[in-house]
Design a protein around this motif. Structure first.
Motif, mmCIF file in Angstrom:
data_model
loop_
_atom_site.group_PDB
_atom_site.id
_atom_site.type_symbol
_atom_site.label_atom_id
_atom_site.label_comp_id
_atom_site.label_asym_id
_atom_site.label_seq_id
_atom_site.Cartn_x
_atom_site.Cartn_y
_atom_site.Cartn_z
ATOM 1 N N ASN A 78 -15.390 -29.206 -44.036
ATOM 2 C CA ASN A 78 -14.211 -28.982 -44.858
ATOM 3 C C ASN A 78 -14.636 -28.645 -46.283
ATOM 4 O OD1 ASN A 78 -12.063 -29.314 -43.037
ATOM 5 N ND2 ASN A 78 -12.253 -31.545 -43.149
ATOM 6 N N LEU A 79 -14.156 -27.513 -46.776
ATOM 7 C CA LEU A 79 -14.446 -27.092 -48.136
ATOM 8 C C LEU A 79 -13.257 -27.414 -49.037
ATOM 9 C CD1 LEU A 79 -16.169 -23.604 -47.680
ATOM 10 C CD2 LEU A 79 -17.110 -25.909 -47.378
ATOM 11 N N ALA A 80 -13.565 -27.853 -50.249
ATOM 12 C CA ALA A 80 -12.534 -28.165 -51.240
ATOM 13 C C ALA A 80 -12.323 -26.950 -52.133
ATOM 14 C CB ALA A 80 -12.959 -29.360 -52.091
ATOM 15 N N GLY A 81 -11.061 -26.553 -52.301
ATOM 16 C CA GLY A 81 -10.764 -25.388 -53.107
ATOM 17 C C GLY A 81 -9.580 -25.606 -54.027
ATOM 18 N N ILE A 82 -9.387 -24.642 -54.910
ATOM 19 C CA ILE A 82 -8.214 -24.592 -55.785
ATOM 20 C C ILE A 82 -7.614 -23.197 -55.654
ATOM 21 C CG2 ILE A 82 -7.300 -24.808 -58.126
ATOM 22 C CD1 ILE A 82 -9.858 -26.390 -58.839
ATOM 23 N N LEU A 83 -6.331 -23.145 -55.342
ATOM 24 C CA LEU A 83 -5.619 -21.871 -55.264
ATOM 25 C C LEU A 83 -4.799 -21.696 -56.538
ATOM 26 C CD1 LEU A 83 -4.883 -19.389 -53.457
ATOM 27 C CD2 LEU A 83 -2.858 -20.715 -52.752
ATOM 28 N N PHE A 84 -5.074 -20.622 -57.264
ATOM 29 C CA PHE A 84 -4.302 -20.255 -58.450
ATOM 30 C C PHE A 84 -3.287 -19.186 -58.054
ATOM 31 C CE2 PHE A 84 -8.320 -21.784 -60.045
ATOM 32 C CZ PHE A 84 -8.042 -22.409 -61.251
ATOM 33 N N THR A 85 -2.050 -19.351 -58.473
ATOM 34 C CA THR A 85 -1.033 -18.341 -58.224
ATOM 35 C C THR A 85 -0.299 -18.033 -59.523
ATOM 36 O OG1 THR A 85 0.478 -20.089 -57.487
ATOM 37 C CG2 THR A 85 -0.672 -18.835 -55.776
ATOM 38 N N PRO A 86 0.204 -16.808 -59.676
ATOM 39 C CA PRO A 86 0.898 -16.440 -60.914
ATOM 40 C C PRO A 86 2.154 -17.279 -61.125
ATOM 41 C CG PRO A 86 0.356 -14.504 -59.586
ATOM 42 C CD PRO A 86 0.093 -15.687 -58.725
ATOM 43 N N ASP A 87 2.415 -17.652 -62.360
ATOM 44 C CA ASP A 87 3.630 -18.402 -62.674
ATOM 45 C C ASP A 87 4.878 -17.596 -62.359
ATOM 46 O OD1 ASP A 87 2.177 -20.577 -63.567
ATOM 47 O OD2 ASP A 87 2.149 -19.903 -65.652
ATOM 48 N N SER A 88 4.758 -16.268 -62.412
ATOM 49 C CA SER A 88 5.907 -15.385 -62.210
ATOM 50 C C SER A 88 6.082 -14.940 -60.765
ATOM 51 C CB SER A 88 5.770 -14.144 -63.091
ATOM 52 O OG SER A 88 4.566 -13.450 -62.788
ATOM 53 N N HIS A 89 5.396 -15.622 -59.828
ATOM 54 C CA HIS A 89 5.465 -15.220 -58.425
ATOM 55 C C HIS A 89 6.908 -15.247 -57.922
ATOM 56 C CE1 HIS A 89 4.403 -16.136 -53.966
ATOM 57 N NE2 HIS A 89 4.542 -14.833 -54.163
ATOM 58 N N THR A 90 7.346 -14.121 -57.339
ATOM 59 C CA THR A 90 8.734 -13.985 -56.898
ATOM 60 C C THR A 90 8.947 -14.309 -55.429
ATOM 61 O OG1 THR A 90 8.392 -11.642 -56.390
ATOM 62 C CG2 THR A 90 9.161 -12.194 -58.617
ATOM 63 N N GLY A 91 7.897 -14.535 -54.693
ATOM 64 C CA GLY A 91 8.030 -14.859 -53.281
ATOM 65 C C GLY A 91 7.460 -13.817 -52.354
ATOM 66 N N ALA A 92 7.257 -12.589 -52.830
ATOM 67 C CA ALA A 92 6.638 -11.557 -52.002
ATOM 68 C C ALA A 92 5.163 -11.892 -51.804
ATOM 69 C CB ALA A 92 6.782 -10.195 -52.677
ATOM 70 N N PRO A 93 4.583 -11.563 -50.637
ATOM 71 C CA PRO A 93 3.161 -11.848 -50.413
ATOM 72 C C PRO A 93 2.282 -11.214 -51.491
ATOM 73 C CG PRO A 93 4.225 -11.257 -48.356
ATOM 74 C CD PRO A 93 5.229 -10.984 -49.436
ATOM 75 N N LEU A 94 1.320 -11.981 -51.967
ATOM 76 C CA LEU A 94 0.497 -11.586 -53.101
ATOM 77 C C LEU A 94 -0.831 -10.966 -52.672
ATOM 78 C CD1 LEU A 94 0.950 -14.858 -55.159
ATOM 79 C CD2 LEU A 94 1.678 -12.586 -55.947
ATOM 80 N N PRO A 95 -1.359 -10.051 -53.488
ATOM 81 C CA PRO A 95 -2.773 -9.701 -53.329
ATOM 82 C C PRO A 95 -3.613 -10.889 -53.764
ATOM 83 C CG PRO A 95 -1.911 -8.732 -55.333
ATOM 84 C CD PRO A 95 -0.738 -9.383 -54.638
#
Length: 304
Positions: free
Chosen positions: A13-30
């Motif tokens: 098991n690898l430990a990670g951090i996922l960063f996502t844009p604050d302005s994410h509208t719900g559409a799948p992200l690159p």
């Protein structure tokens, strides 16, 4: 936004951090997988780049390599290039399972040693649509041949003799023998190569030091490192794009220059003037142009 995540890689098991844009509208992200340097952990320079790219609209995933940081695996500090590349593939796999990520728009960025591991993984993982590196090195050449390739083949033979003896010692119950990635002290480094002086200043001081970065690698790793070559088949990345970023003053820039020469089509070397290998880790005047170039690169090549 930052979210702690875990995902498997070769049964660990690898430990990670996922960063996502604050302005994410719900559409799948690159998305961009960001892999840390040898001896580093996810909270250091990998997170600097990941957070900056997330501000530009990408989901970004940093993680601790197997055997390192908060991820599983023993002995602690093992540096297996083939596992490191598998960790990159596993990170891509994890992203493809998330509903908030577009699986057709995933890139990867490797820093320092991961500037070798990421292209190596991408050579055969076509899910990685765009490949970027910052201050890339080939870990085999750096550790076996030395910076600037100043060590002869007899050095490798001695290291392999030692690796075999260390495996036997571990089998008899001894603790794994380790070596420091960076000098612990700046004392006596006045004549040392810039890379080692900077590594000490970054990893072993409050500038970039982190409690999970132990500054140790398991010496017997060398018998796995010796069989590895980051860029031997780098032409397989083509026709997918490859961007390698170096500092004009980096004493490791030759790794990226030689890799670009071996690549086939759609490759680019980007030079940040005045930057060194490690100033590209955290110095804003050098990270900013690097991130701007990466934003443009991934923006074009991970477009919907």
């Amino acid at each position: 936004m930052k979210t702690n995540v875990t995902f498997p890689s070769s049964g660990l098991n690898l430990a990670g951090i996922l960063f996502t844009p604050d302005s994410h509208t719900g559409a799948p992200l690159p998305a961009v997988v960001v892999s840390h340097p040898g001896g580093g952990v996810k909270e250091q320079t990998a997170s600097i780049y990941a957070e900056r790219l997330a501000r530009e609209g990408f989901a970004t995933l940093v993680f601790d390599a197997a055997f390192q940081g908060e991820s599983e695996g023993t002995p602690r500090g093992l540096e297996n290039p083939f596992q490191r590349a598998e960790d990159v593939r596993a990170a891509v796999t994890y992203l493809t399972t998330r509903d908030d990520i577009d699986p057709a728009r995933i890139g990867a960025l490797g820093i320092c040693a991961s500037g070798g591991y990421v292209p190596f993984a991408a050579q055969t993982d076509h899910r990685i649509k765009a490949v970027g590196t910052v201050s890339a090195v080939d870990i085999r050449s750096l550790l076996v041949e030395g910076l600037g390739r100043t060590q002869g083949p007899e050095v490798l033979q001695a290291m392999l003799d030692q690796a075999g003896a260390l495996r036997t010692a571990e089998a008899r119950g001894e603790a794994p023998a380790t070596m420091n990635w960076a000098p612990e002290s700046s004392e006596g480094l006045e004549e040392a190569p810039v890379l080692y002086r900077e590594a000490q200043d970054y990893y072993r001081t409050p500038r970039g030091g982190h409690c999970n970065s132990t500054n140790e690698w398991v010496l017997r790793s060398i018998d796995q490192i010796a069989q590895y070559d980051s860029y031997a088949m780098i032409e397989l990345i083509s026709p997918r794009p490859l961007l390698m970023i170096v500092g004009s003053e980096a004493d490791t820039a030759y790794f990226s220059r030689e890799a670009i020469e071996k690549a086939r089509d759609n490759e680019e070397l980007f030079v940040v003037e005045g930057a060194t290998h490690i100033s590209l880790y955290d110095k804003d005047e050098h990270v900013t142009p690097a991130v701007a170039k990466l934003t443009d690169f991934f923006g074009k090549n991970l477009a919907a």
